[in-house]
Structure formats: C-alpha cells, structure tokens
Scaffold this motif. Structure first.
Motif, short mmCIF file in Angstrom:
data_model
loop_
_atom_site.label_atom_id
_atom_site.label_comp_id
_atom_site.label_asym_id
_atom_site.label_seq_id
_atom_site.Cartn_x
_atom_site.Cartn_y
_atom_site.Cartn_z
N THR A 1 3.32 0.96 8.29
CA THR A 1 2.57 2.20 8.33
C THR A 1 1.49 2.12 9.40
O THR A 1 0.68 1.19 9.40
N ASN B 1 3.64 5.92 -2.75
CA ASN B 1 4.91 6.56 -3.11
C ASN B 1 5.10 6.63 -4.62
O ASN B 1 5.65 7.60 -5.16
N VAL C 1 6.39 7.98 1.98
CA VAL C 1 5.96 7.22 3.15
C VAL C 1 6.93 6.07 3.38
O VAL C 1 7.46 5.50 2.42
N ASP D 1 -3.19 6.54 2.40
CA ASP D 1 -2.63 5.26 2.85
C ASP D 1 -3.12 4.97 4.26
O ASP D 1 -3.25 5.88 5.09
N THR E 1 -1.71 8.70 5.63
CA THR E 1 -1.04 9.76 4.89
C THR E 1 -1.86 10.07 3.64
O THR E 1 -2.17 9.15 2.87
N SER F 1 8.34 2.73 3.45
CA SER F 1 7.92 1.54 2.70
C SER F 1 8.98 0.47 2.88
O SER F 1 10.06 0.54 2.32
N LYS G 1 0.82 -1.22 0.00
CA LYS G 1 0.00 0.00 0.00
C LYS G 1 0.85 1.26 0.00
O LYS G 1 0.63 2.18 -0.79
N SER G 2 1.83 1.32 0.90
CA SER G 2 2.68 2.52 0.99
C SER G 2 3.54 2.68 -0.26
O SER G 2 3.77 3.80 -0.73
#
Length: 401
Positions: A245, A229, A236, A265, A249, A238, A224-225
């Motif tokens: 996370t 990005n 974020v 996120d 964000t 990662s 996801k992160s």
C-alpha cells in the motif's frame, strides 16, 4: 550482464529475475553478527520483493571509514572474490552509499553496486498505481539520482580537444540531464502540492463533520490493509509483500454502539526509510500526524517484531505523532512461536495500551472495535471538558476586566 544502476533495469520487470545479488552488511549499522543477520534478512526480503535472487552475503567489520570505498582495500578484494565466486551481477549495501563510493567499487569489482535506498525506491516505483503515488515516487527517484548523474556519464566527461574552453559530449549531456532533472523536480513539487491542497480540503471536511479519524500505521507487511478490509468494504490491495500500500485509503466504519468513525490505511514504515521518500510521501505520512487516534499494527509472528516496534515508534516520534492516543494491535497471534512468546509478554507488561488478535482469524473484530469505540468516547469527553474549561476561563477573564 552489466548495468549502471537500478534505473537502467527498471523495464522490463522480468529482468529482475535475471539478477543475482551479493548482500553487504557493515558493523557501523550492526554491532554484532546476530544483528547483521537480521539486517541481512530484511535486505533479502526487499530484494526478493523485486524478484532479485540473493546468492551470498558478507559482514564487514569497519575499523576506520574509507572515504573512497567505505570498507578497507582488503575487504573490497574479499567482496569482489565472493561476488564473482557466486556469479553475482549486483552488490547491494544495506546502508547508504555515496555516488563516489559506488563508482569506485564498481571500477574495482567490475560489478554494479547499489544501496538499500535504491532498492526501496525501485519497490515504490513498482507499487505506485495512482497518479499521486507515481508523482511522489518519481520525485523521490529524481532527488536520489541527481547527484548520481555523474556516475552515468563519467566515461564521457573528460575534456576534449578543439576550441579553447570546449567541453566533451559527456560533460554537455551531464549538464543537460541535470537541468532537465531540476526542472522536472520543480514541476513535480507543484503538482504534488496541488494534490496535497485537495487532500487538505478533504481532511477539513472530515474534521467539520466531527467524526473521529483513526490512522492505521505500522511496519510494512504487518497487516494494516488486511485490517481495514476486515472492518470495512475498503477492498484495499492486501498481499504478503512489502509496501503493498502506498496511497492512503479512508473508509467510514460503524462501531458496535452505532456511531461512525473513519479509518485510514497508510504507507508502511521500514527501518532507515530513505529521506527522499519521507519528503515525497509527506502528505501521506501526515495522515498519522492529523489523526485523532493511532492504531499501530505489530506483526508479533516476526522474531524481530521489537525492531519493527522501535522503528514505528521512531518514525512517529519524528513526525511528532507518538504522543497521540494509541492502541497497539498485536497481530498474527495465531502464528506466534515459543521463541517470540517471552518478548510478547514483556511488551504487554511495558504499559502500552494493546490488544491481542489475529486479523485474518478473528471472526468479527468486535473486541478491537470496542476498544477503539471506548478510546473515541474518552477523547470526545476530554475535548468537551477542555472546551468547557476554556469557556469558564474566558468568562472569568471577562469578569476581571
């Protein structure tokens, strides 16, 4: 090395590397040994995230629940033997274990006993960086620890001699600890409520700007992160770690047609997420509830990716968010094996709106952005149509009056 709970070993972090764990999976959570092995693999991953080495594991078939030790007396002896044989100083149950059962098992085996919830709570504590995340984790830990304080002070809680009605030092300390924990819980809830109020104002401002909000959700460590990005300048954290996370964000992303949408996120899901964490991270999980569209990231390189899908679906259903427009991102297609290909094809035939990609390998992610762009356009058209129908109904009602 002996300790009473994970809380006793939270500092310094290097001490986790000195822990060797024995993992326990029971038949009430895993009806077959193959399923038990999958549960063990995830529990081992959770422990490895803390740096805990898993030396052994065992699967216990529970014919009747034992309220004192969870598993039968003969199974407890087997557990103690395997744990000592493999020089383990920690026993980790995959399911929730009550404080009473923990105390009894520790007395019998002479080894510290924790459950999956305590491992996850400790991971969250290690990952928390912002003030909000730290407050939420501390609240979850206190709510989890409150009924377990007796376990810590049990050896001092006996009545002592002296003045009639007097209590032992352990009893007094237990009462003090409980009162302090309850007072701290009240303060934490107030602070988190204040932060949640600020977050609500931010959400309201985003809604007033009439910009679609896309929540990126899914199982922990699914990408996801990394996705956020790739499509924005989020920067974020990662990592190939569970729960990298914890804080939502949000970033504005320009779509291929020039419009803008907001991507958020969110914290990753996991099977049997402790309810203390669900309650504490309610404001974070609400990002999925209040989003216009869900982007569900699914790591299809995992052999158990369907379990990840079922867990994600279950969490979203509990949040009453699964009925929102959604796009399933079948991520890490570059790592797919023949063993998982059949399951992926079956999923693709299930009717779920999906797209195949690899977030790290796709050069521009344009295909995914176009899919989201089309969903946003459809959602906007539907809302305009609903508003028009409502306006017409109001006119008709006024004419009838």
């Amino acid at each position: 090395m002996a300790f009473n709970s994970m809380a006793d070993i939270s500092k310094p972090q290097d001490i986790f590397k000195k822990i060797t764990a024995m993992l326990v999976v029971t038949s009430d959570q895993a009806p077959s040994r193959s399923q038990a092995e999958k549960n063990r693999d995830e529990l081992e991953s959770l422990c490895a995230t803390l740096g805990i080495r898993c030396a052994a594991w065992d699967f216990f078939n529970i014919r009747s629940f034992n309220s004192a030790t969870y598993i039968g007396s003969g199974q407890v002896q087997r557990l103690a033997y395997y744990a000592q044989e493999n020089e383990c100083n920690l026993i980790v149950f995959n399911n929730s274990v009550s404080p009473r059962i923990q105390r009894n098992l520790e007395q019998i085996t002479g080894i510290a006993v924790v459950d999956r919830q305590e491992i996850i709570l400790q991971i969250f504590a290690n990952r928390a960086t912002t003030r909000e995340a730290r407050l939420q984790v501390e609240l979850a830990q206190l709510q989890y620890s409150l009924p377990r304080l007796k376990r810590k002070w049990g050896e001092l809680s006996q009545q002592r001699g002296g003045v009639k009605g007097s209590k032992g030092s352990g009893e007094k300390q237990l009462e003090l600890d409980k009162r302090q924990a309850q007072e701290r819980i009240v303060r934490l809830k107030k602070e988190i409520a204040q932060i949640d109020k600020q977050r609500s104002i931010q959400r309201r401002n985003r809604t007033q700007n009439d910009i679609a909000n896309i929540a990126i959700v899914g199982y922990t460590n699914s990408g996801k992160s990394t996705l956020l990005n790739r499509i924005s300048d989020a920067n974020v954290l990662s990592e190939n770690k569970l729960f990298a996370t914890l804080d939502p964000t949000t970033r504005r992303v320009h779509m291929p047609n020039g419009t803008s949408v907001l991507f958020t996120d969110t914290v990753g899901f996991v099977s049997d997420l402790p309810h203390e964490l669900v309650d504490a991270f309610k404001s974070t999980l609400e990002e999925a509830v209040l989003a216009d569209i869900l982007l569900i990231v699914l790591d299809v390189s995992r052999e158990d990716f369907m379990m990840c899908w079922d867990t994600t679906k279950s969490v979203l259903e509990d949040l009453k968010a699964f009925d929102k427009p959604r796009l399933v991102v079948l991520n890490k297609m570059d790592l797919v094996t023949e063993e998982t290909l059949f399951a992926i094809n079956s999923f693709c035939l299930s009717g779920e709106h999906h797209i195949k990609t690899s977030v790290t390998q796709d050069p521009n992610m344009e295909g995914l952005l176009v899919e989201v762009q089309n969903m946003v356009a459809e959602l906007k058209a539907k809302r305009e149509n609903d508003e028009l129908e409502a306006f017409v109904r109001n006119l008709e009602e006024n004419d009838n009056e």
